[in-house]
Design an enzyme around this catalytic site. Structure first.
Site, PDB file in Angstrom:
ATOM      1  N   ASP A 310      -5.437 -44.943 -97.674  1.00 20.69           N
ATOM      2  CA  ASP A 310      -6.262 -44.928 -96.484  1.00 20.69           C
ATOM      3  C   ASP A 310      -7.013 -46.258 -96.484  1.00 20.69           C
ATOM      4  O   ASP A 310      -7.544 -46.668 -97.501  1.00 20.69           O
ATOM      5  CB  ASP A 310      -7.249 -43.754 -96.540  1.00 20.69           C
ATOM      6  N   ASP A 545     -10.710 -40.396 -99.385  1.00 16.12           N
ATOM      7  CA  ASP A 545     -12.101 -40.064 -99.698  1.00 16.12           C
ATOM      8  C   ASP A 545     -12.742 -39.159 -98.666  1.00 16.12           C
ATOM      9  O   ASP A 545     -13.895 -38.768 -98.815  1.00 16.12           O
ATOM     10  CB  ASP A 545     -12.934 -41.345 -99.857  1.00 16.12           C
ATOM     11  N   ASP A 549      -8.357 -36.302 -95.406  1.00 17.37           N
ATOM     12  CA  ASP A 549      -7.314 -36.620 -96.397  1.00 17.37           C
ATOM     13  C   ASP A 549      -6.919 -35.403 -97.232  1.00 17.37           C
ATOM     14  O   ASP A 549      -5.991 -35.491 -98.040  1.00 17.37           O
ATOM     15  CB  ASP A 549      -7.807 -37.720 -97.353  1.00 17.37           C
TER      16      ASP A 549
END
Length: 790
Positions: A310, A545, A549
């Site tokens: 990400d 994080d 996710d």
């Protein structure tokens, strides 16, 4: 207040208000009643469990039978191996307990904290310190710590960890919030309604909450080895005893020789080696600020050949700066309006922090209704009776009627790697969270935000490229923005980008292997991408994080979270980077590769002996002669050729990419070595069968041929030679030499000129055979190398 009966204790239920929470007296009462949010269900092995698991193993049971048999027949000199077994078990327990202690210390640092209101004060505490009827504050990213009742506010909750369904569920006042689910938008106050084992997640999933070893190739392969060796030992032991008794006609000799065969079949230290190597890896990584949730997580990260990132928190450090604001409509109240919008939304992420830092968040106008930001919605909305509704978020989600000129302007910022937020206005009021706003909105202003790229991102990305790991970036941002940032840090094929906005999950799976950058990705699409890449044969690691996710992290072969990320991301990830630095990841992969590569190499020595013992046992039975070895005869090869060298080699630096599955790699290395041992010792047995050599010479030659051939195999395994490997070979050679010179009688060794001559011939024949081993291994490679999935 109402009373409930629980375990014959009168429990007075409290309904505190959100400003005061429980009083100190009420909190103390709850503590005395032990109504604390602690569960008896363990998610990791206890210290007692570690001791029991390492002590009561199948092979230790075999050792116990052998020990009892030797004591029964009075063969006490063969009991020396008990020291080795004891040390194996003790060291395994010690190292695993040390690793557990290290993990628990780091876990305490990352343990989720929750905001609680007590005695009119708001403070953060560990979720395990909550008590029944506590008032807690929940916001985006929080994992709900206990079943609770929402008493004020509005949130959207993801219950996928409980139900498998990832759809956000709206919760309003007096709705139930289930422990284990997490907040994806909004903020609320809730009253803890059930604690510990009473929570819903505990009652329906006690088995799932217990410790389970991960889906590890190493773990599965070790179990396969245990299974087949365990199956083979029993019939071989029975047949070997019958054969030894038939040939010797002596019960005691039959027992001693059969125990010698069993000693050869058991790969005594291999499982100790694996445990210690993994445990040492966990402890070493803890010193590098990395929390490994379980031993086998090291392996899965070490095997990765696909890393999905990400953008935020990995390539960028999560800090953002507003660099420009362009007004599309003039309004003197703009500053007051946007500050009031920011005041109405309590989200505390990096985007909101950048906006508050630039504009402020003073309250000028009270917001009558709001729609909180979510990963699916990609905007928030604020309704004021005086002004209408202001919508802020990703341009294509905020307004469906953006003119060409504005689209080009926004696109130019994307080309620079900038993020763009569109603030739009509509006279339409907010009715509920389903209110459709983007068809009636009119662009009001664009806010340009710049991500700060990590200083170490280029070096880290480059390390993964050089080490054969492909990189894909999966982000909720505009793909052009992400693509340009990716180019700046050196991601290969960063121009191959695509937006997944509106793309079906079926089509997502078709795009997974064709693009490098994925933008405007929903949580379900992230999950689908990871699953598709795994199905294509990649070993996939995922870093994340945020709450968006979560599904992808659960699906990945190895999930990595940052310590400063959301509660739920840290809780479900295999590995947590305590310093939240993306640059820490290569050191974790290198450590994992060292551990797994060295385990594979060292395990070759153990299985070399096991396979030899298997073939040799069948050969002896077929030859109708007694098994030549007693347990004491195997000490030279067990300790000086296999035991000590394997543990030294298991700790040498090795960051090469892991090749092949554990069983396949070990078999193709161990089998030729085992065959050479078998042939060489078999020659001695044939000489004995035809009385060419005496019984004393037979014992001496079998012990020495087995030991020296094992040493030659060790030397071959140590190529290419390094300083550590050379030192290992010399140490092994010196220890063997000293043993046979100082205490030859202990091993039943009696040298003569003929013994030396036969040993010399066998060594001279073995050396050229060892040189041709690579060709033999190539043949075995074709047999055991699995085909990659397509």
């Amino acid at each position: 207040m109402k009373k409930e009966n629980k375990k014959k204790i009168d429990i007075v239920r409290y309904n505190p208000n959100i400003e005061n929470g429980l009083s100190n007296i009420q909190y103390q009462e709850r503590k005395n009643q032990k109504l604390i949010n602690k569960s008896k269900n363990k998610t990791s092995k206890s210290y007692l469990g570690i001791i029991l698991q390492n002590t009561f193993t199948y092979f230790n049971l075999i050792w116990a039978i052998i020990i009892f048999a030797y004591i029964y027949v009075g063969s006490y000199n063969n009991l020396l191996f008990v020291i080795v077994i004891f040390l194996n078990t003790f060291i395994a327990i010690l190292q695993e307990c040390k690793a557990k202690h290290t993990v628990e210390k780091l876990s305490l640092i990352t343990a989720p904290k929750i905001q609680v209101v007590r005695n009119s004060e708001t403070k953060k505490i560990f979720s395990t310190n909550l008590v029944l009827d506590d008032i807690i504050i929940l916001e985006v990213g929080n994992q709900i710590p206990a079943d609770s009742i929402l008493v004020s506010g509005f949130v959207e909750v993801n219950e996928s960890l409980l139900t498998g369904e990832s759809i956000a569920i709206r919760k309003k006042e007096y709705d139930q919030l289930l422990a284990g689910s997490f907040i994806v938008s909004g903020t609320c106050y809730a009253r803890v309604n059930k604690i510990g084992n009473e929570s819903y997640i505990q009652t329906i999933a006690k088995e799932a909450k217990k410790f389970k070893s991960p889906n590890s190739n190493l773990f599965k392969d070790l179990n396969v080895i245990i299974k087949y060796i365990g199956i083979a030992i029993i019939p071989i032991a029975i047949i070997m005893f019958i054969n030894n008794f038939y040939v010797s006609n002596d019960f005691n000799i039959a027992i001693i020789k059969t125990c010698g065969a069993l000693t050869g079949l058991v790969p005594a230290g291999m499982f100790l080696l694996v445990t210690i190597a993994l445990a040492v890896g966990v402890v070493k990584l803890s010193k590098k600020h990395t929390l490994i949730q379980n031993l086998y997580s090291i392996e899965m990260l070490a095997r990765i050949d696909m890393l999905c990132l990400d953008k935020t928190g990995t390539i960028t450090d999560g800090t953002m700066t507003v660099t420009n604001v362009e007004f599309l409509e003039q309004n003197e109240s703009f500053d007051k309006i946007i500050q009031s919008c920011l005041n109405a939304h309590k989200t505390n992420n990096s985007t909101s922090q950048a906006l508050v830092k630039y504009f402020g968040n003073d309250l000028y106008y009270f917001a009558d209704k709001i729609i909180s930001f979510s990963s699916d919605r990609k905007y928030n909305a604020t309704y004021f009776k005086e002004f209408g509704t202001y919508v802020m978020g990703a341009p294509e989600f905020v307004c469906k009627n953006i003119n060409k000129k504005l689209l080009e302007k926004i696109g130019s910022y994307y080309e620079q790697g900038k993020r763009v937020l569109l603030l739009a206005h509509t006279d339409k009021s907010i009715i509920d969270e389903d209110t459709e706003l983007n068809k009636s909105t009119k662009p009001y202003a664009i806010i340009v935000i710049e991500d700060h790229i990590r200083e170490d991102a280029i070096e880290t990305i480059n390390w993964f490229k050089e080490n054969g790991v492909k990189i894909k970036i999966i982000s909720g941002d505009n793909p052009t923005t992400v693509s340009n940032i990716a180019k700046r840090v050196g991601v290969e094929d960063a121009d191959r980008c695509v937006s997944l906005d509106g793309v079906s999950l079926i089509d997502v799976s078709k795009l997974a292997d064709n693009f490098t950058i994925f933008g405007r990705v929903s949580p379900e699409q992230k999950h689908k991408l990871i699953k598709t890449l795994k199905n294509k044969g990649y070993v996939v690691a995922m870093t994340g994080d945020g709450v968006n996710d979560t599904l992808a992290l659960k699906e990945a072969d190895c999930s990595v979270a940052m310590a400063d990320g959301s509660d739920v991301a840290r809780n479900i990830s295999n590995i947590v980077l305590m310093d939240s630095k993306f640059s820490s990841l290569p050191s974790v992969v290198k450590e994992g590769r060292q551990v797994i590569n060295n385990i594979q190499n060292s395990s070759t020595l153990f299985l070399m002996k096991t396979f030899f013992a298997f073939f040799f046992s069948l050969f002896v039975i077929g030859l109708h002669t007694t098994y030549p070895f007693e347990s004491v005869h195997l000490i030279l090869i067990e300790v000086f050729v296999i035991g000590i060298p394997s543990f030294i080699l298991a700790l040498e630096p090795n960051s090469e990419k892991i090749k092949g599955e554990f069983i396949a790699v070990v078999l193709k290395k161990a089998m030729p070595s085992a065959l050479l041992l078998f042939v060489n010792v078999g020659i001695i047995m044939i000489l004995d069968k035809f009385a060419i050599i005496s019984p004393y010479e037979t014992i001496t030659l079998t012990v020495m041929v087995l030991t020296i051939t094992g040493l030659l195999n060790l030397i071959r395994l140590c190529f290419p030679i390094t300083l550590l490997r050379l030192a290992t070979i010399l140490l092994s050679s010196v220890l063997i030499l000293l043993s046979v010179l100082i205490i030859p009688e202990f091993f039943d060794i009696y040298f003569s000129e003929r013994v030396f001559a036969i040993l010399g011939i066998i060594v001279l024949i073995s050396i050229p055979v060892l040189i041709f081993f690579p060709k033999m291994q190539n043949l075995i490679n074709k047999m055991f190398t699995p085909k990659k999935k397509i």
